[in-house]
Design a protein around this motif. Structure first.
Motif, PDB file in Angstrom:
ATOM      1  N   MET A 181       2.366   1.845  -3.392  1.00  0.00           N
ATOM      2  CA  MET A 181       1.376   2.361  -4.345  1.00  0.00           C
ATOM      3  C   MET A 181       1.083   3.832  -4.111  1.00  0.00           C
ATOM      4  O   MET A 181       0.971   4.621  -5.035  1.00  0.00           O
ATOM      5  CB  MET A 181       0.066   1.585  -4.184  1.00  0.00           C
ATOM      6  N   ALA A 182       0.913   4.200  -2.834  1.00  0.00           N
ATOM      7  CA  ALA A 182       0.477   5.552  -2.505  1.00  0.00           C
ATOM      8  C   ALA A 182       1.640   6.526  -2.434  1.00  0.00           C
ATOM      9  O   ALA A 182       1.450   7.706  -2.160  1.00  0.00           O
ATOM     10  CB  ALA A 182      -0.272   5.546  -1.179  1.00  0.00           C
ATOM     11  N   GLY A 183       2.856   6.050  -2.666  1.00  0.00           N
ATOM     12  CA  GLY A 183       4.013   6.928  -2.602  1.00  0.00           C
ATOM     13  C   GLY A 183       4.267   7.456  -1.207  1.00  0.00           C
ATOM     14  O   GLY A 183       4.612   8.621  -1.016  1.00  0.00           O
ATOM     15  N   VAL A 184       4.064   6.592  -0.212  1.00  0.00           N
ATOM     16  CA  VAL A 184       4.257   7.006   1.177  1.00  0.00           C
ATOM     17  C   VAL A 184       5.547   6.406   1.690  1.00  0.00           C
ATOM     18  O   VAL A 184       5.809   5.220   1.506  1.00  0.00           O
ATOM     19  CB  VAL A 184       3.075   6.513   2.048  1.00  0.00           C
ATOM     20  N   ILE A 189       0.844  -1.199   0.000  1.00  0.00           N
ATOM     21  CA  ILE A 189       0.000   0.000   0.000  1.00  0.00           C
ATOM     22  C   ILE A 189       0.879   1.248   0.000  1.00  0.00           C
ATOM     23  O   ILE A 189       0.654   2.191  -0.756  1.00  0.00           O
ATOM     24  CB  ILE A 189      -0.890   0.056   1.263  1.00  0.00           C
ATOM     25  N   TRP A 197      -0.472   8.383   7.347  1.00  0.00           N
ATOM     26  CA  TRP A 197      -0.823   7.293   6.417  1.00  0.00           C
ATOM     27  C   TRP A 197      -0.519   5.939   7.047  1.00  0.00           C
ATOM     28  O   TRP A 197      -1.274   4.981   6.880  1.00  0.00           O
ATOM     29  CB  TRP A 197      -0.061   7.437   5.095  1.00  0.00           C
ATOM     30  N   GLN A 239       0.911  16.176  -2.880  1.00  0.00           N
ATOM     31  CA  GLN A 239       1.297  14.823  -2.504  1.00  0.00           C
ATOM     32  C   GLN A 239       0.263  14.235  -1.534  1.00  0.00           C
ATOM     33  O   GLN A 239      -0.112  13.059  -1.614  1.00  0.00           O
ATOM     34  CB  GLN A 239       2.690  14.847  -1.863  1.00  0.00           C
ATOM     35  N   ARG A 277      -2.697  13.075  -3.425  1.00  0.00           N
ATOM     36  CA  ARG A 277      -2.397  11.866  -4.171  1.00  0.00           C
ATOM     37  C   ARG A 277      -2.425  10.644  -3.250  1.00  0.00           C
ATOM     38  O   ARG A 277      -3.121   9.661  -3.505  1.00  0.00           O
ATOM     39  CB  ARG A 277      -1.021  12.007  -4.834  1.00  0.00           C
ATOM     40  N   ILE A 320      -5.267   7.534  -3.331  1.00  0.00           N
ATOM     41  CA  ILE A 320      -4.917   6.129  -3.573  1.00  0.00           C
ATOM     42  C   ILE A 320      -5.327   5.269  -2.369  1.00  0.00           C
ATOM     43  O   ILE A 320      -5.913   4.205  -2.521  1.00  0.00           O
ATOM     44  CB  ILE A 320      -3.408   6.010  -3.872  1.00  0.00           C
ATOM     45  N   LEU A 321      -5.033   5.759  -1.159  1.00  0.00           N
ATOM     46  CA  LEU A 321      -5.414   4.991   0.030  1.00  0.00           C
ATOM     47  C   LEU A 321      -6.930   4.840   0.125  1.00  0.00           C
ATOM     48  O   LEU A 321      -7.443   3.792   0.506  1.00  0.00           O
ATOM     49  CB  LEU A 321      -4.886   5.674   1.303  1.00  0.00           C
TER      50      LEU A 321
END
Lengths: 591, 199
Positions: A58-61, A55, A177, B7, B10, B14-15
């Motif tokens: 995917m979310a760029g976290v 996850i 997140w 950001q 984004r 997605i989450l």
């Protein structure tokens, strides 16, 4: 109050305290500081770890990058904003979306706004009637999702405040997140899964059919609007109820699949499912206290808060039980039997289900208003005045005798700081809690959070009673009608969602006003808490000295309960005397 | 702060999509699968069948009005009682004169069929339930109706009392809930007795 009521209350509280302990330790492990390696363990956890990491990718976290309170709050607000927009869109587009076997039309715009806000803020106030308004897709993909995410959001805010006490001399409070993902993946989903399956085993329905038609055992005729109609069949509502019911209670949401919520036999079929649903409502608000003690490295602190919450609940629930076991003085002189016996529960049975009787009805409604769930298994509108006072007052205390998932804890912490502050003033020392000095900015944030809910409740009620439209939709005359309005504002401002159903809240006025109040009640409370966390986390921890006020003793617990009662009692006593109290005296003197 | 917004949107988007699919689709479908495998009868509404024909759900009450059947509690659903498509309560406050008026009417109806009785009427039989679909009445309320049914059906009272007693469900674990009798099950059993006695 009967012996059975007392034993039920004792067993319920015992079970809650017993379960809070392991679940609290589990919560602490999930949210512990070591970002890189949370719950280590069995194969399931390892599988979840893989999902979790994908996850983030995917979310760029970057899970290791922590946030200060402003970035955390911004991320949280953005996420909730998008969630509300998605839910609004689903409700508006319902007619064209799949899984709508009853072909329900789009939900009107104002009602969609109200519902989207309601589920995003964890209030779950329902201005719609589930079985006549929403299709399976809206319930499942719309409401159930927000049930999870609003609960996870509440948990995140509580964790931020806990970290503010656990850490020192830095500005970072965690990554939103990461906290959100863990709250959902490790906490809410697995527990919901287990509870949902148990609920099905008790008779809660779970299927993807729209409705089911059965022929009545014996046809019957009725007169409806001067037309004689012959009923030969009954149309049963169907749907994925158990999966939503589980998170509805565990996430302290409370929005029912059906109009009559947990009074509906398909949501709450028997006394055992009722007991389980009560346990679920208490579970995380209780466990978070234990997690707090664990994370700040002093378990006694967690138990102290949990004890204060429990005492408040027991006192209020006992009061409610005593009131409702009595009969309605308004029925004086009628040949009815209201005394409890082995063959009937007796008492005030209007608006209650036979399988729950008086005790389980009162306990459930007290649980749902003490925790900010707002589910009902009996109608508060038909409670006796003093019996109805209990859920009303439990909400007005600010949802802190357990309270909502996360929000109950951070609400109670504000009262803890007030108690510490008052104690500090009395002995003339700078107040401190867990080694952190409580200073001017902190107290401002506390005051902002604590005062906003009473202010909106009282001002909102005062405004509503002056508007002719707002009082024309009351379900009952006299002081009871006033109580209905006060109840509505107390419920939405505290993000509870319980309602006195007599008040018709489908008008544009009530939908808009309650929508706005829910937003204020959630974020005007949460943002000061986050600012407070940002301030506290930067402070150094002072080692305790002889002059430090111990915050785990019975004395402090008493002080804390006193603070909660003082704010709740003083703020609302005048309003309560105009509603339930006056109605009580009118009723006992009417015959 | 403004720099982090794109950001944040984004990541949030997605989450949100990911969790919508997980919590809003995979989770309920998975629960349905388990439910249908292990508890199919209950997951589908606990339907009762008589001679292979579904006559209702054990959990949802039905509007019996004929004097020869056990009556359920009053129901406030609209536009007719026990409308399972629209659960609802009266929401009448205890001090509302309408509540007393409704209860007086229900008492009168029960008394009309039971004129000789000096017994007090169990409160649940004259008050409407929360869901409007309450499948149960108290054992006291079932026993109160025995005299009427015995007279209309020409059945011995003891037979009906025994029937009611067989259908009493006590408290769960002797602790939770209240004693009750399921009206639909009781009437199904009553109908079976009548069928056997008929020539």
């Amino acid at each position: 109050m009967s012996a059975n009521s007392l034993i039920q209350l004792a067993v319920l509280i015992g079970a809650v305290l017993l379960l809070s302990w392991p679940v609290g330790l589990y919560l602490a492990r999930v949210f512990m500081d070591k970002t890189e390696q949370p719950p280590s363990g069995g194969r399931i956890i390892r599988a979840l770890r893989v999902i979790e990491n994908s996850i983030y990718r995917m979310a760029g976290v970057d899970p290791l990058q922590e946030m200060d309170w402003v970035s955390y709050a911004v991320a949280l607000l953005v996420f909730n904003l998008l969630g509300a927009i998605l839910l609004y869109a689903i409700l508006r587009l319902q007619y064209w979306l799949p899984l709508n076997p009853q072909h329900f039309p789009a939900v009107p715009s104002v009602m969609s706004f109200n519902t989207a806000v309601s589920f995003m803020t964890n209030t779950n106030w329902q201005s719609y009637s589930g079985e006549t308004t929403l299709g399976i897709f809206s319930q499942m993909f719309g409401l159930t999702v927000q049930n999870f995410l609003s609960a996870a959001t509440g948990l995140c805010i509580a964790i931020v405040l806990i970290r503010a006490f656990a850490r020192e001399s830095q500005k970072y409070l965690g990554n939103f997140w990461v906290d959100l993902t863990r709250a959902t993946l490790y906490v809410l989903l697995p527990f919901s899964l287990v509870v949902a399956v148990f609920l099905i085993s008790q008779g809660v329905i779970q299927n993807f059919q729209g409705t089911k038609r059965v022929d009545l055992l014996h046809p019957v005729a009725f007169t409806v609007n001067h037309h004689r109609i012959q009923l030969t069949h009954q149309v049963l509502p169907m749907g994925p109820v158990a999966s939503q019911e589980a998170i509805k209670e565990l996430g302290n949401n409370g929005g029912g699949y059906f109009n009559m919520n947990s009074a509906h036999p398909f949501e709450n079929p028997n006394p055992l499912s009722n007991f389980l649903e009560m346990i679920c409502m208490f579970l995380f608000p209780g466990a978070i206290c234990i997690a707090f003690g664990e994370m700040v490295g002093d378990r006694r602190q967690g138990w102290a808060i949990l004890t204060a919450m429990t005492i408040l609940f027991v006192v209020f629930a006992s009061g409610g039980l005593m009131a409702e076991h009595g009969s309605n003085p308004g029925l004086h002189g009628l040949p009815v039997a209201t005394r409890a016996s082995p063959l009937q529960s007796g008492g005030n049975m209007e608006g209650k289900e036979t399988r729950f009787g008086i005790t389980d009805s009162v306990l459930f409604n007290a649980t749902a208003t003490a925790t900010s769930t707002g589910a009902i298994n009996s109608t508060s509108d038909s409670y006796l005045p003093l019996g109805g006072l209990v859920p009303l007052w439990l909400m007005e205390l600010g949802e802190v005798s357990y309270g909502g998932i996360g929000s109950g804890f951070y609400g109670m912490m504000l009262f803890v700081l007030v108690a510490v502050f008052v104690a500090g003033l009395m002995v003339g020392r700078t107040p401190e809690y867990l080694g952190k000095k409580i200073e001017t900015f902190d107290m401002k944030m506390v005051a902002l959070g604590i005062l906003v809910t009473p202010a909106i409740i009282l001002i909102g009620t005062a405004v509503a009673v002056l508007i002719p439209h707002a009082t024309s939709v009351l379900g009952n005359p006299g002081p009871h009608g006033f109580t209905e309005i006060l109840y509505a504002f107390s419920s939405v401002a505290n993000n509870n969602g319980s309602a006195m159903g007599g008040l018709t809240v489908t008008s544009i006025f009530y939908q808009m006003v309650t929508g706005i109040v829910m937003l204020m009640g959630r974020f005007w409370f949460a943002l000061p808490v986050m600012a407070l966390s940002g301030s506290l986390v930067m402070k150094k921890k002072i080692p305790p000295s002889l002059g430090t006020l111990p915050t785990h003793t019975p004395l402090f617990i008493t002080l804390l309960i006193g603070t909660v009662l003082l704010v709740g009692a003083l703020n609302f006593l005048p309003a309560l005397s105009l509603g339930p109290l006056i109605e009580h005296f009118l009723l006992i003197h009417s015959h | 702060m403004w720099k982090m917004l794109p950001q944040a949107f984004r990541s949030a988007g997605i989450l949100l999509i990911f969790f919508s699919v997980l919590c809003g689709f995979i989770y309920p479908v998975f629960v349905t699968g388990i439910g249908q495998i292990f508890f199919a009868h209950r997951a589908d509404g606990s339907l009762i069948t008589v001679d292979g024909h579904a006559v209702g759900s054990k959990l949802i009450g039905q509007p019996f009005r004929a004097p020869g059947y056990f009556w359920p509690r009053p129901s406030a659903t609209t536009p007719f009682p026990y409308n399972a498509e629209s659960s609802g309560a009266s929401n009448l406050g205890p001090s509302n004169p309408l509540l007393r008026e409704h209860i007086e009417k229900r008492i009168a109806r029960l008394m009309r069929w039971n004129p000789s009785s000096s017994e007090r009427i169990p409160i649940d039989l004259v008050t409407s339930s929360a869901s409007g679909l309450d499948p149960d009445i108290s054992p006291a309320a079932a026993l109160y109706q025995v005299a009427r049914i015995a007279e209309v059906r020409h059945l011995p009272k003891q037979l009906l009392v025994a029937l009611v007693r067989r259908h009493i469900q006590g408290r769960a674990w002797g602790l939770w809930g209240a004693p009750r009798v399921n009206v639909l099950m009781l009437n199904v059993a009553l109908k079976r007795i009548l069928k056997h006695r008929a020539p």
